[in-house]
Design an enzyme around this catalytic site. Structure first.
Site, PDB file in Angstrom:
ATOM      1  N   ASN A   1       5.168   6.414 -13.740  1.00 17.73           N
ATOM      2  CA  ASN A   1       5.673   7.546 -13.399  1.00 17.73           C
ATOM      3  C   ASN A   1       6.778   7.056 -13.466  1.00 17.73           C
ATOM      4  O   ASN A   1       7.933   6.885 -12.606  1.00 17.73           O
ATOM      5  CB  ASN A   1       5.728   8.720 -12.255  1.00 17.73           C
ATOM      6  CG  ASN A   1       4.393   8.536 -12.053  1.00 17.73           C
ATOM      7  OD1 ASN A   1       3.881   9.466 -12.895  1.00 17.73           O
ATOM      8  ND2 ASN A   1       3.994   9.474 -10.672  1.00 17.73           N
TER       9      ASN A   1
ATOM     10  N   ARG B   1       1.030  -1.244   0.201  1.00 22.38           N
ATOM     11  CA  ARG B   1      -0.052   0.450  -0.182  1.00 22.38           C
ATOM     12  C   ARG B   1       1.417   1.405   0.438  1.00 22.38           C
ATOM     13  O   ARG B   1       1.952   1.242   0.614  1.00 22.38           O
ATOM     14  CB  ARG B   1      -0.387   0.579   1.254  1.00 22.38           C
ATOM     15  CG  ARG B   1      -1.635  -0.730   1.292  1.00 22.38           C
ATOM     16  CD  ARG B   1      -2.699  -1.007   1.797  1.00 22.38           C
ATOM     17  NE  ARG B   1      -3.508  -2.831   2.529  1.00 22.38           N
ATOM     18  CZ  ARG B   1      -4.305  -3.212   1.850  1.00 22.38           C
ATOM     19  NH1 ARG B   1      -4.925  -1.892   0.124  1.00 22.38           N
ATOM     20  NH2 ARG B   1      -4.458  -3.884   1.850  1.00 22.38           N
ATOM     21  N   ASP B   2       0.527   1.964  -0.713  1.00 17.75           N
ATOM     22  CA  ASP B   2       1.323   3.289  -0.934  1.00 17.75           C
ATOM     23  C   ASP B   2       1.354   4.205   0.906  1.00 17.75           C
ATOM     24  O   ASP B   2      -0.521   4.178   0.724  1.00 17.75           O
ATOM     25  CB  ASP B   2       0.898   4.274  -2.337  1.00 17.75           C
ATOM     26  CG  ASP B   2       1.442   5.636  -2.230  1.00 17.75           C
ATOM     27  OD1 ASP B   2       1.568   5.782  -3.937  1.00 17.75           O
ATOM     28  OD2 ASP B   2       1.877   6.939  -1.666  1.00 17.75           O
ATOM     29  N   ILE B   3       1.814   4.644   1.048  1.00 18.47           N
ATOM     30  CA  ILE B   3       1.966   5.391   2.719  1.00 18.47           C
ATOM     31  C   ILE B   3       1.084   7.128   2.493  1.00 18.47           C
ATOM     32  O   ILE B   3       0.732   7.179   3.107  1.00 18.47           O
ATOM     33  CB  ILE B   3       3.545   5.714   2.765  1.00 18.47           C
ATOM     34  CG1 ILE B   3       3.260   6.018   4.338  1.00 18.47           C
ATOM     35  CG2 ILE B   3       3.890   6.931   1.760  1.00 18.47           C
ATOM     36  CD1 ILE B   3       4.726   5.617   4.533  1.00 18.47           C
TER      37      ILE B   3
ATOM     38  N   HIS C   1       7.704   1.639 -10.428  1.00 23.98           N
ATOM     39  CA  HIS C   1       6.517   0.853  -9.716  1.00 23.98           C
ATOM     40  C   HIS C   1       5.048   1.205 -10.580  1.00 23.98           C
ATOM     41  O   HIS C   1       5.400   2.735 -11.219  1.00 23.98           O
ATOM     42  CB  HIS C   1       6.197   1.170  -8.656  1.00 23.98           C
ATOM     43  CG  HIS C   1       6.733   2.962  -8.341  1.00 23.98           C
ATOM     44  ND1 HIS C   1       7.942   3.718  -8.230  1.00 23.98           N
ATOM     45  CD2 HIS C   1       5.896   4.129  -8.595  1.00 23.98           C
ATOM     46  CE1 HIS C   1       7.877   4.843  -8.277  1.00 23.98           C
ATOM     47  NE2 HIS C   1       6.358   5.214  -8.322  1.00 23.98           N
TER      48      HIS C   1
ATOM     49  N   GLU D   1       8.982  10.302  -7.652  1.00 25.18           N
ATOM     50  CA  GLU D   1       9.597  10.115  -6.834  1.00 25.18           C
ATOM     51  C   GLU D   1      11.153   9.539  -6.258  1.00 25.18           C
ATOM     52  O   GLU D   1      11.924   9.560  -5.949  1.00 25.18           O
ATOM     53  CB  GLU D   1       8.575  10.953  -5.343  1.00 25.18           C
ATOM     54  CG  GLU D   1       8.080  12.453  -6.218  1.00 25.18           C
ATOM     55  CD  GLU D   1       7.207  12.758  -5.004  1.00 25.18           C
ATOM     56  OE1 GLU D   1       7.016  11.797  -4.330  1.00 25.18           O
ATOM     57  OE2 GLU D   1       6.687  13.783  -5.971  1.00 25.18           O
ATOM     58  N   VAL D   2      10.272   8.511  -5.939  1.00 23.19           N
ATOM     59  CA  VAL D   2      10.957   7.420  -5.958  1.00 23.19           C
ATOM     60  C   VAL D   2      11.788   6.047  -7.229  1.00 23.19           C
ATOM     61  O   VAL D   2      10.891   5.622  -7.900  1.00 23.19           O
ATOM     62  CB  VAL D   2      10.014   5.827  -5.188  1.00 23.19           C
ATOM     63  CG1 VAL D   2      10.626   5.072  -4.702  1.00 23.19           C
ATOM     64  CG2 VAL D   2       9.956   6.800  -4.022  1.00 23.19           C
TER      65      VAL D   2
HETATM   66  P1  5GP Z   1       6.646   8.554  -7.304  1.00 30.30           P
HETATM   67  O1  5GP Z   1       6.006   9.684  -7.131  1.00 30.30           O
HETATM   68  O2  5GP Z   1       7.241   8.739  -7.523  1.00 30.30           O
HETATM   69  O3  5GP Z   1       5.204   7.681  -9.049  1.00 30.30           O
HETATM   70  O4  5GP Z   1       5.074   8.018  -6.618  1.00 30.30           O
HETATM   71  C1  5GP Z   1       6.420   7.243  -5.393  1.00 30.30           C
HETATM   72  C2  5GP Z   1       4.726   6.677  -4.327  1.00 30.30           C
HETATM   73  O5  5GP Z   1       6.028   6.051  -3.563  1.00 30.30           O
HETATM   74  C3  5GP Z   1       3.657   8.270  -4.075  1.00 30.30           C
HETATM   75  O6  5GP Z   1       2.689   7.593  -4.380  1.00 30.30           O
HETATM   76  C4  5GP Z   1       4.281   7.491  -2.601  1.00 30.30           C
HETATM   77  O7  5GP Z   1       3.741   8.384  -1.707  1.00 30.30           O
HETATM   78  C5  5GP Z   1       4.826   6.487  -1.780  1.00 30.30           C
HETATM   79  N1  5GP Z   1       6.295   6.111  -0.853  1.00 30.30           N
HETATM   80  C6  5GP Z   1       7.027   7.018  -0.827  1.00 30.30           C
HETATM   81  N2  5GP Z   1       7.426   6.783   0.353  1.00 30.30           N
HETATM   82  C7  5GP Z   1       7.249   5.759   0.825  1.00 30.30           C
HETATM   83  C8  5GP Z   1       7.034   4.767   1.913  1.00 30.30           C
HETATM   84  O8  5GP Z   1       8.233   4.462   2.667  1.00 30.30           O
HETATM   85  N3  5GP Z   1       6.603   3.564   1.614  1.00 30.30           N
HETATM   86  C9  5GP Z   1       5.489   3.569   0.567  1.00 30.30           C
HETATM   87  N4  5GP Z   1       4.282   2.422   0.901  1.00 30.30           N
HETATM   88  N5  5GP Z   1       4.896   4.296   0.606  1.00 30.30           N
HETATM   89  C10 5GP Z   1       5.802   5.503  -0.417  1.00 30.30           C
END
Ligand code: 5GP
Ligand code: ZN
Length: 113
Positions: free
Chosen positions: A86, A28-30, A99, A94-95
């Protein structure tokens, strides 16, 4: 290298895991952007779709096939959902661990854009 998603996959950081197999982990997304917001990631550290190569075609297919497994587990198969991945700065990634976002549980507010 410290990667939060690698740490969740390896159980070194807490994560609400909904599915894990040899190739992928879904958790699950945080910071959920929908009532159901699951991230599906390859267990192997691959930074983005730009780093996904044909020698990892099994991982690529398992990532896509896991979408249906997650939708079934989360009871969103019937009403549907949106998937997003993304990539890079313009994609607002962001990560830096590939994903797929699975967003469901309510109608999307917007179309693409
Ligand atoms: P991006 O912007 O890279 O596509 O999405 C990264 C997602 O990772 C975001 O929706 C953010 O809420 C989620 N996220 C960031 N850090 C963590 C974490 O430590 N645990 C979980 N479960 N989700 C995270
Ligand atoms: Zn990683």
């Amino acid at each position: 290298m410290t990667c939060i998603f690698c740490q969740i996959i390896q159980g070194e950081m807490p994560g609400d895991i909904v599915l894990q197999n040899e190739y992928i982990t879904a958790f699950r997304d945080i910071n959920p952007a929908a009532p159901k917001h699951i991230l599906i990631v390859p267990n192997k550290h691959i930074a983005s779709t730009e780093d996904l190569h044909r020698h990892d075609s099994i991982i690529a297919s398992e990532l896509l096939l896991a979408i249906k497994d997650v939708s079934s587990l989360e009871n969103i198969s019937q009403n549907g959902y949106r998937i997003i991945s993304n990539c890079g700065s313009h994609g607002r990634q962001e990560v830096q661990h590939l994903h797929i976002h699975v967003l469901g549980g309510a109608p999307m507010k917007y179309g693409l854009g």
